[in-house]
Design an enzyme around this catalytic site. Structure first.
Site, PDB file in Angstrom:
ATOM      1  N   GLN A  43       0.633  -1.137   0.035  1.00 36.33           N
ATOM      2  CA  GLN A  43      -0.044  -0.072  -0.045  1.00 36.33           C
ATOM      3  C   GLN A  43       0.885   1.401   0.080  1.00 36.33           C
ATOM      4  O   GLN A  43       0.177   2.375  -0.075  1.00 36.33           O
ATOM      5  CB  GLN A  43      -0.957   0.069   1.301  1.00 36.33           C
ATOM      6  CG  GLN A  43      -1.866  -1.047   1.184  1.00 36.33           C
ATOM      7  CD  GLN A  43      -2.434  -1.252   2.717  1.00 36.33           C
ATOM      8  OE1 GLN A  43      -1.951  -1.929   3.594  1.00 36.33           O
ATOM      9  NE2 GLN A  43      -3.637  -0.793   2.817  1.00 36.33           N
ATOM     10  N   ASN A 164       1.191 -11.687   7.250  1.00 37.06           N
ATOM     11  CA  ASN A 164       0.011 -10.741   7.889  1.00 37.06           C
ATOM     12  C   ASN A 164      -1.229 -11.431   7.341  1.00 37.06           C
ATOM     13  O   ASN A 164      -1.441 -11.629   6.226  1.00 37.06           O
ATOM     14  CB  ASN A 164       0.167  -9.472   7.301  1.00 37.06           C
ATOM     15  CG  ASN A 164      -0.642  -8.491   8.078  1.00 37.06           C
ATOM     16  OD1 ASN A 164      -0.738  -8.562   9.216  1.00 37.06           O
ATOM     17  ND2 ASN A 164      -1.359  -7.678   7.232  1.00 37.06           N
ATOM     18  N   GLU A 165      -2.037 -11.631   8.452  1.00 40.76           N
ATOM     19  CA  GLU A 165      -3.475 -12.050   8.426  1.00 40.76           C
ATOM     20  C   GLU A 165      -3.840 -13.025   7.427  1.00 40.76           C
ATOM     21  O   GLU A 165      -4.518 -12.962   6.180  1.00 40.76           O
ATOM     22  CB  GLU A 165      -4.194 -10.849   8.214  1.00 40.76           C
ATOM     23  CG  GLU A 165      -4.204 -10.049   7.073  1.00 40.76           C
ATOM     24  CD  GLU A 165      -5.333  -9.009   7.076  1.00 40.76           C
ATOM     25  OE1 GLU A 165      -6.104  -8.695   8.149  1.00 40.76           O
ATOM     26  OE2 GLU A 165      -5.665  -8.278   5.827  1.00 40.76           O
ATOM     27  N   TYR A 307     -10.671  -4.954  14.081  1.00 34.67           N
ATOM     28  CA  TYR A 307     -11.364  -3.424  13.725  1.00 34.67           C
ATOM     29  C   TYR A 307     -12.793  -3.357  13.946  1.00 34.67           C
ATOM     30  O   TYR A 307     -13.305  -2.537  14.711  1.00 34.67           O
ATOM     31  CB  TYR A 307     -11.391  -3.363  12.170  1.00 34.67           C
ATOM     32  CG  TYR A 307      -9.804  -3.162  11.510  1.00 34.67           C
ATOM     33  CD1 TYR A 307      -9.458  -1.641  11.259  1.00 34.67           C
ATOM     34  CD2 TYR A 307      -8.781  -3.983  11.311  1.00 34.67           C
ATOM     35  CE1 TYR A 307      -8.181  -1.416  10.813  1.00 34.67           C
ATOM     36  CE2 TYR A 307      -7.810  -3.784  10.465  1.00 34.67           C
ATOM     37  CZ  TYR A 307      -7.582  -2.312  10.436  1.00 34.67           C
ATOM     38  OH  TYR A 307      -6.316  -2.283   9.843  1.00 34.67           O
ATOM     39  N   GLU A 373      -2.842  -3.979  14.313  1.00 31.29           N
ATOM     40  CA  GLU A 373      -3.635  -3.085  13.487  1.00 31.29           C
ATOM     41  C   GLU A 373      -5.230  -2.779  14.225  1.00 31.29           C
ATOM     42  O   GLU A 373      -5.751  -3.739  14.545  1.00 31.29           O
ATOM     43  CB  GLU A 373      -4.095  -3.812  12.104  1.00 31.29           C
ATOM     44  CG  GLU A 373      -2.849  -3.710  11.008  1.00 31.29           C
ATOM     45  CD  GLU A 373      -3.421  -4.215   9.703  1.00 31.29           C
ATOM     46  OE1 GLU A 373      -4.318  -3.987   9.328  1.00 31.29           O
ATOM     47  OE2 GLU A 373      -2.626  -4.869   9.146  1.00 31.29           O
ATOM     48  N   TRP A 465      -3.839   1.841  13.086  1.00 31.05           N
ATOM     49  CA  TRP A 465      -3.541   1.901  11.424  1.00 31.05           C
ATOM     50  C   TRP A 465      -4.530   3.066  10.966  1.00 31.05           C
ATOM     51  O   TRP A 465      -5.561   3.171  11.315  1.00 31.05           O
ATOM     52  CB  TRP A 465      -4.169   0.529  10.990  1.00 31.05           C
ATOM     53  CG  TRP A 465      -4.231   0.376   9.532  1.00 31.05           C
ATOM     54  CD1 TRP A 465      -5.382   0.713   8.609  1.00 31.05           C
ATOM     55  CD2 TRP A 465      -3.246   0.000   8.937  1.00 31.05           C
ATOM     56  NE1 TRP A 465      -4.633   0.618   7.335  1.00 31.05           N
ATOM     57  CE2 TRP A 465      -3.295   0.119   7.447  1.00 31.05           C
ATOM     58  CE3 TRP A 465      -2.005  -0.775   9.317  1.00 31.05           C
ATOM     59  CZ2 TRP A 465      -2.702  -0.352   6.391  1.00 31.05           C
ATOM     60  CZ3 TRP A 465      -1.048  -1.216   8.204  1.00 31.05           C
ATOM     61  CH2 TRP A 465      -1.285  -0.859   6.879  1.00 31.05           C
TER      62      TRP A 465
END
Length: 525
Positions: A43, A164-165, A307, A373, A465
């Site tokens: 990103q 990651n994830e 999240y 995150e 994040w």
């Protein structure tokens, strides 16, 4: 016992009815507790002067901004393709220099680098050669890539995340197929290749073997000399039974097994959860004795990505389908929990993060945890979710709104929705810098982490994040998670700290924070 553990934790939190700590300061946290922020290579990168996917980290300007805010640590990922363009073989000297410069700049300013080796980006050459993560050949190449990183950067990097994830990664890439390399099959996605019923599990199995192999390499060859730690990050949304029925309670346990347990069980116990093996039968991959020993205990910490939270509703006909994907295997519907005060914000529910941390604490031996995150996400109304027949299956592995991409334009045509309506208003980039909603979110969740620590959670760090407005995997440049605004119309991509960055800085520099102060701050805007 583990099946009832989450519900006991969640009911306890609801019964107490106490929100996250209303007033606290950094001094309330352990002295060695780490606060940071992060971005990722996919990103945020710039190669040869060409902006690709994201926003180039400006050195030393951005590192100085981290210092000004008061960050202890910065989390970023290394692009495998940037370092080793063909996935194996010669190292790109410019890529090596870039990461050395970044790490040196961070360390020279007293900021810990927390490095992820894989975050969605894979060298195209390996995808073309053998299919990437659906082939066990990826394990050997991942080991060689990781060893380059350990050898070149390990003298200054003490915190490594292998992948990651992976639970979200395999679902997005190999079930719904809306992220590269886009492998899936109808009716779950429309791709030119792939199998949504089998490939997510194959890829997940290979990520576990690759992670474990790299972790063992690090622990055997580098850890004694470099004194670092290595772990795996897992996407861990909160799950709440929709009703107090036994069926929804058991469905919630399945959600946790197919999300958390899919990776935590092998890492801690050496095998997949029994409910996964039961529901999938012969489709479930099996660890050999050697693989089980390799994977079990192959971590020093677990990274948590959290999240949102969702209601879980039981559906009992999923296993009757001949051709099933993950959500048919788990037999659940998911409903995003609404914030009645806003149509475009997720509710602030730090007790759900507490429940996640306590679930890991009590069910998996209380390993060290870094919350890598946590940030403000958009919200979809219940009516929108209810209007789309397939949407109820999308959320378990996704911190963001991913379903829109899973069915492409066909879903939008069927429901007469536009991308703007479906994606909502997630802190539009041209909106005010006074992101009070993000301040409330951060206040709530940092307070929730403090409450979890007071209940003996072994959480050791919290990272918001994101550090900058960057290219989001879901939403591109149109949506913002950053605590620092980036002006894309400025040729120098000038940064402007948002209210959330200033609030975070005040907290990190020792100021006592309370909810009344946040409310008063909002009144003064």
């Amino acid at each position: 016992m583990l099946r009832l553990l989450f519900l006991q934790i969640f009911v306890l939190n609801l019964a107490v009815g106490v929100p996250s700590s209303r007033e606290f300061s950094r001094d309330d946290f352990p002295p060695d507790f780490v606060f940071g922020s992060g971005t990722s290579a996919y990103q945020q990168t710039k190669m040869g002067g060409l902006l690709v996917f994201g926003i180039h980290l400006l050195m030393p300007e951005d590192v100085q901004l981290m210092v000004d805010i008061g960050l202890d640590a910065y989390r970023f990922s290394i692009s495998w393709s940037r370092l080793i363009p063909n996935g194996r073989g010669p190292i790109n000297p410019k890529g090596l220099q870039y990461y050395n410069n970044l790490i040196n700049e961070l360390v020279s300013h007293g900021i810990q680098p927390h490095v992820t080796l894989h975050n969605y980006d894979l060298p195209q050459a390996l995808e073309d050669k053998y299919g990437g993560w659906v082939s066990q050949k990826i394990v050997r190449d991942f080991i060689e890539y990781a060893e380059v990183c350990f050898r070149e950067f390990g003298d200054r990097v003490s915190f490594w995340t292998t992948i990651n994830e992976p639970n979200a990664f395999v679902y997005r890439v190999y079930d719904l197929g809306f992220l590269p390399p886009q492998r899936c099959s109808p009716p779950y996605g429309h791709c030119s290749r792939g199998n949504s019923s089998s490939e997510p599990y194959i890829a997940a199995h290979n990520t576990l073997l690759a992670h474990a192999s790299v972790a063992r390499l690090y622990q055997k060859k580098y850890q004694d000399k470099q004194h670092g730690l290595i772990g795996l990050s897992i996407n861990m949304p909160g799950f709440v039974p929709l009703t107090d029925t036994k069926e929804d309670a058991i469905a919630t346990q399945r959600a946790y097994a197919f999300n958390y347990g899919w990776f935590l069980n092998p890492l801690v116990f050496g095998d997949y959860p029994n409910i996964m093996k039961q529901n999938m039968g012969a489709r479930m991959l099996v660890f050999t004795d050697h693989e089980s020993k390799l994977v079990k205990g192959s971590f020093d910490f677990i990274g948590v990505i959290h999240y949102i939270s969702m209601y879980v509703k039981d559906i009992s006909n999923g296993l009757k389908m001949v051709y099933r994907d993950i959500f048919m295997d788990v037999e659940i519907e998911l409903i995003v929990i609404q914030d009645c005060s806003s149509a475009f914000e997720f509710p602030i529910m730090p007790w759900c993060l507490q429940a996640v941390l306590e679930y890991i604490e009590q069910g998996f031996g209380n390993p060290p945890i870094y919350i890598y995150e946590n940030g403000l996400c958009l919200f979809l109304t219940h009516s929108l979710l209810s209007s789309c027949s397939f949407i109820i299956y999308f959320s378990v592995f996704l911190p963001f709104l991913s379903l829109a991409f899973s069915f492409g334009s066909g879903l939008l045509e069927e429901t007469n929705l536009s991308w703007d309506v479906l994606l909502g208003q997630r802190m539009q980039r041209n909106s005010t810098l006074d992101d009070i909603a993000r301040v409330k979110y951060m206040h709530g969740y940092i307070g929730g982490v403090l409450d979890a620590l007071r209940h003996e959670s072994n959480t050791r760090g919290y990272f918001t994040w994101a550090f900058l407005d960057i290219f989001e995997l879901i939403g591109g440049y149109g949506y913002s998670y950053g605590i620092n605004y980036v002006d894309l119309d400025d040729p120098d991509l000038k940064r402007y700290p948002k209210l959330s960055a200033k609030w975070y800085s005040n907290f990190l520099k020792g100021r006592s924070i309370n909810l009344d102060g946040v409310i008063e701050l909002e009144k003064n805007l």
